[in-house]
Design an enzyme around this catalytic site. Sequence first.
Site, PDB file in Angstrom:
ATOM      1  N   PRO A  52       0.833  -1.209   0.000  1.00 31.70           N
ATOM      2  CG  PRO A  52      -0.786  -1.589   1.612  1.00 31.70           C
ATOM      3  CD  PRO A  52       0.536  -2.077   1.137  1.00 31.70           C
ATOM      4  CD  GLU A  53       4.004   2.405  -2.458  1.00 29.77           C
ATOM      5  OE1 GLU A  53       4.412   3.300  -1.690  1.00 29.77           O
ATOM      6  OE2 GLU A  53       4.694   1.398  -2.733  1.00 29.77           O
TER       7      GLU A  53
END
Length: 271
Positions: free
Chosen positions: A2-3
Amino acid sequence: MPELPEVEVTRRGFADRIAGAQVLAVRLGKPLRWALSVAPDELVGRQVLGVRRRGKYLLIDLNEGLLLLHLGMSGSLRFDPELPPAGAHDHFDLLTSAGTLRLHDPRRFGAVVYVPHEDCALARKLLGHLGMEPLGAHFDLDAFHAGLRRRRAPVKQVLLAGDVVVGVGNIYASEALFLAGIRPTTVASRISRPRAARLHAAVRDVLGRAVARGGSTLRDFSGVDGQGGYFQLEAMVYGRAGQPCRICSTSVRILRQGQRSTFFCPVCQKP
């Protein structure tokens, strides 16, 4: 992993609902990347004031101290008044008067860490090296260009490092560089101010659109409501090696940079 867009989508999914709630209990599963650093019972009775984001960290402000939460490689959060019993990969539950916040993390690279305040040594260790927030008002073009000018590494690697600007992960770095027309192998210090301005705008644009689309779901990311993101469906180059560029029809190429796959168009993106 997840960014920034995925973390921001996650934050927006529960921040308003948990604000003002009182902590009723804390449940820990298998050990995560870092220890909680406080006895779980000590958090009982504290009030959740709000939820912020710094880079890829969620900051859950309490009336005494705060929790720093990182989703790691495969983590996701759920928040609901009624969740099923914790499973094998559910490693942290924050039970509150408004519902339960649960961290699900099959690979256990995520973490939930308590710190008394943001100026303590542990908080500075985790947050102190982070660069400018790309979606905030303080993402200054001059500072961004100056940061690039100080680095002799390829610009893609500089974006990923997070000390000039935070949260521009692998997908979004490839997409922003395409939108700015800059080859990912270009040495950052050689980028002129006009090109830096295009990249600055492209980073804002790509990350903003990704948040609006619910982030990107390539493997297992989902928001607090269990829904996946859709940004990957409109990617210009990422994951499209061998396919025609959406602008010039040249085949999109792939190369390895720092053990990461980089996608680019050899015609639209100039060195």
